[in-house]
Design a protein around this motif. Structure first.
Motif, mmCIF file in Angstrom:
data_model
loop_
_atom_site.group_PDB
_atom_site.id
_atom_site.type_symbol
_atom_site.label_atom_id
_atom_site.label_comp_id
_atom_site.label_asym_id
_atom_site.label_seq_id
_atom_site.Cartn_x
_atom_site.Cartn_y
_atom_site.Cartn_z
ATOM 1 N N TYR A 196 6.551 -5.062 4.350
ATOM 2 C CA TYR A 196 5.818 -3.782 4.333
ATOM 3 C C TYR A 196 4.771 -3.700 3.228
ATOM 4 O O TYR A 196 3.689 -3.186 3.447
ATOM 5 N N GLN A 197 5.049 -4.226 2.024
ATOM 6 C CA GLN A 197 4.005 -4.235 1.001
ATOM 7 C C GLN A 197 3.042 -5.404 1.276
ATOM 8 O O GLN A 197 3.397 -6.374 1.924
ATOM 9 N N MET A 198 1.815 -5.275 0.758
ATOM 10 C CA MET A 198 0.763 -6.229 1.139
ATOM 11 C C MET A 198 0.863 -7.554 0.391
ATOM 12 O O MET A 198 1.367 -7.624 -0.729
ATOM 13 N N LYS A 204 -0.763 -1.134 -1.562
ATOM 14 C CA LYS A 204 0.347 -1.445 -2.470
ATOM 15 C C LYS A 204 0.817 -2.857 -2.160
ATOM 16 O O LYS A 204 1.219 -3.157 -1.035
ATOM 17 N N TYR A 205 0.729 -3.699 -3.155
ATOM 18 C CA TYR A 205 1.004 -5.120 -2.960
ATOM 19 C C TYR A 205 2.455 -5.457 -3.285
ATOM 20 O O TYR A 205 3.081 -4.808 -4.137
ATOM 21 N N ALA A 206 2.974 -6.481 -2.613
ATOM 22 C CA ALA A 206 4.331 -6.980 -2.886
ATOM 23 C C ALA A 206 4.253 -7.762 -4.192
ATOM 24 O O ALA A 206 4.037 -8.963 -4.204
ATOM 25 N N SER A 207 4.407 -7.040 -5.299
ATOM 26 C CA SER A 207 4.077 -7.599 -6.607
ATOM 27 C C SER A 207 5.308 -7.821 -7.465
ATOM 28 O O SER A 207 6.241 -7.010 -7.455
ATOM 29 N N SER A 208 5.271 -8.868 -8.259
ATOM 30 C CA SER A 208 6.341 -9.115 -9.229
ATOM 31 C C SER A 208 6.156 -8.277 -10.487
ATOM 32 O O SER A 208 7.013 -8.287 -11.367
ATOM 33 N N PHE A 209 5.053 -7.561 -10.569
ATOM 34 C CA PHE A 209 4.832 -6.685 -11.723
ATOM 35 C C PHE A 209 5.707 -5.433 -11.680
ATOM 36 O O PHE A 209 5.651 -4.617 -12.590
ATOM 37 N N SER A 255 3.534 11.638 -2.717
ATOM 38 C CA SER A 255 2.899 10.318 -2.769
ATOM 39 C C SER A 255 3.739 9.270 -2.057
ATOM 40 O O SER A 255 4.641 8.693 -2.664
ATOM 41 N N PRO A 256 3.468 9.029 -0.771
ATOM 42 C CA PRO A 256 4.220 7.996 -0.066
ATOM 43 C C PRO A 256 3.900 6.601 -0.605
ATOM 44 O O PRO A 256 2.756 6.151 -0.550
ATOM 45 N N SER A 257 4.938 5.943 -1.154
ATOM 46 C CA SER A 257 4.755 4.623 -1.756
ATOM 47 C C SER A 257 5.475 3.559 -0.938
ATOM 48 O O SER A 257 5.644 2.437 -1.387
ATOM 49 N N ASP A 258 5.881 3.920 0.259
ATOM 50 C CA ASP A 258 6.788 3.092 1.071
ATOM 51 C C ASP A 258 6.075 2.045 1.915
ATOM 52 O O ASP A 258 6.684 1.078 2.351
ATOM 53 N N MET A 259 4.797 2.287 2.221
ATOM 54 C CA MET A 259 3.970 1.377 3.030
ATOM 55 C C MET A 259 4.398 1.272 4.501
ATOM 56 O O MET A 259 4.050 0.300 5.193
#
Ligand code: PBG
Length: 429
Positions: A322-324, A297-302, A265-269
């Protein structure tokens, strides 16, 4: 082993257990058709009642009459007794008396009873839909993660195996591994990520040996292995290098597949990583290994609690190149088209609950299976609210998972996997 399909009812999860097809029984009250001798019908005219043998339970005893005799008796006016029409329930004193609204449609009719609500329920949830994210480390003990109550960095040879066994007991057969890598092994190019003797490949081999039937998902990204805490290689000016990172990710994915991973599962974006990983897997003989792409995959503070768990906070800057951008909706479709054409098998949206619109958009525009990741911050908020007695943790947990399914997720990566599956199986611990 509990049954695997559950249809949640409207008031989760208590009635959900009650409506499990294994345990649900209609009450005898609904079936009774002989009134007790002292309760006379108030509507039916008085008629001679057919002699019936005395009932010993709630169910009346058979008379032994034939169908024809029963019909003849009724036709002759000897109608058997049944309970009276129930009285109209009283409204509280002071209730205004109003003419009923002239409505042709009253949607509340379909929600009147637990059985009706269960019959019309559009979405269901089962332990088979869950993927359980598990943190592992080299140690022997399980270390609690402060910001994620109930989650631990599990010892890969002990605690992990126990946790997987518990999950399998309630029908959760899919897990995803996240390693806490010793600082001494972190480098700017994250080469430990493809060490065949590294923590993740070693753990996969152990798990597959003990539990051949489980489905193992792995995370493909450099952050746990990077001395910079970024998902890719960082140039001296701070730029995350795309194609060079993809080269490393391919080696990482192949090492995981060789150890026995079922889904990488590539999570790197990084751009183009799905196609490159597909080629690398195929070249190495792993045509059967799935790719679950973190598509949106969003650039999230979560993600805060997760980064604490793995000590993987970026050493500088953020992941926004790189994250959305959380403000963007249409852009998710750009990523979907890339991942589909590059050969992704599953498309993932992350985080979960704040991004239900993205899940729905992808569900409506792609035929591929959709995964939603209920991330660490979402988990921690529900746990904290529950511990502070501000919300009912179990009900909010089940509702949040059901809502992810309703939005269009086939599978859900959730730290609640074990707790929710136990709840669906009617267990509470
Ligand atoms: C890193 C990765 C992250 C998560 C999963 N994989 C963190 C990040 O992107 O910084 C977050 C999961 C969570 O918060 O539960 N590749």
């Amino acid at each position: 082993m509990a049954s695997t399909i559950f249809n949640a009812s409207s008031s989760l999860p208590a009635t959900l257990k009650g409506l499990d097809c294994n345990t649900y029984k209609p009450t005898l009250g609904n079936l009774r058709f002989i009134a007790s001798p002292n309760k006379k019908s108030i509507t039916a005219p008085k008629r001679r009642v057919l002699p019936l043998a005395k009932a010993t339970s709630d169910v009346p005893v058979k008379t032994g009459l034939s169908d024809a005799e029963c019909e003849a008796a009724v036709a002759a006016g000897n109608v058997p007794e049944a309970p009276p029409v129930p009285p109209t329930p009283l409204a509280p004193a002071g209730t205004p008396v109003v003419p009923s609204l002239p409505l042709s449609r009253r949607p509340r009719r379909n929600r009147r009873s637990p059985a009706l609500r269960a019959a019309f329920q559009e979405t269901s949830i089962s332990p088979a839909n869950f993927v359980y994210p598990l943190f592992i480390h080299e140690g022997e003990e399980d270390t609690p993660i402060g910001a994620m109550p109930g989650c631990y960095r599990l010892g890969w040879r002990h605690g992990l195996l126990e946790e997987v066994a518990k999950a399998r007991d309630v029908g959760v057969n899919s897990i995803v591994l996240f390693p806490k890598v010793p600082d001494a092994l972190k480098t700017p190019t994250g080469d430990e990520a493809y060490n065949e003797h590294g923590l993740v490949p070693r753990t996969i081999r152990l798990l597959k040996d003990k539990f051949p039937g489980i489905v193992i998902y792995t995370d493909v990204a450099l952050d746990p292995y990077s001395s910079d805490g970024h998902d890719g290689i960082v140039r001296e000016d701070g730029v995350i290098m795309n194609d060079e990172t993809v080269h490393q990710l391919c080696k990482q994915a192949v090492a995981q597949a060789r150890a026995g991973a079922d889904v990488v599962s590539p999570s790197d974006m990084m751009d183009g990583r799905v196609g490159a990983i597909r080629d690398a897997l195929d070249d190495a003989g792993f045509q059967h290994v799935l790719i679950m792409s973190y598509t949106a995959k969003y650039a999230s503070s979560f993600y805060g609690p997760f980064r604490e768990a793995l000590d993987s906070n970026p050493r500088f800057g953020d992941k926004k190149t790189y994250q959305m951008n959380p403000a963007n909706y249409r852009e998710a479709m750009v990523e979907v088209h890339e991942d589909e054409s590059e050969g992704a098998d599953i498309l993932l949206v992350k985080p979960g609950l704040p991004y239900l619109d993205i899940i729905r958009q992808i569900r409506d525009n792609s035929a591929l299976p959709i995964a939603a990741y209920q991330v660490s911050g979402e988990y921690s908020m529900i746990k904290a609210g529950g511990m502070l007695k501000m919300i009912d943790e179990e009900k909010v947990m089940m509702e949040s998972l059901l809502c992810l399914r309703r939005a269009g997720a086939d599978i859900i990566l959730t730290y609640f996997a074990l707790q929710a599956a136990r709840c669906l199986c009617g267990e509470k611990r």
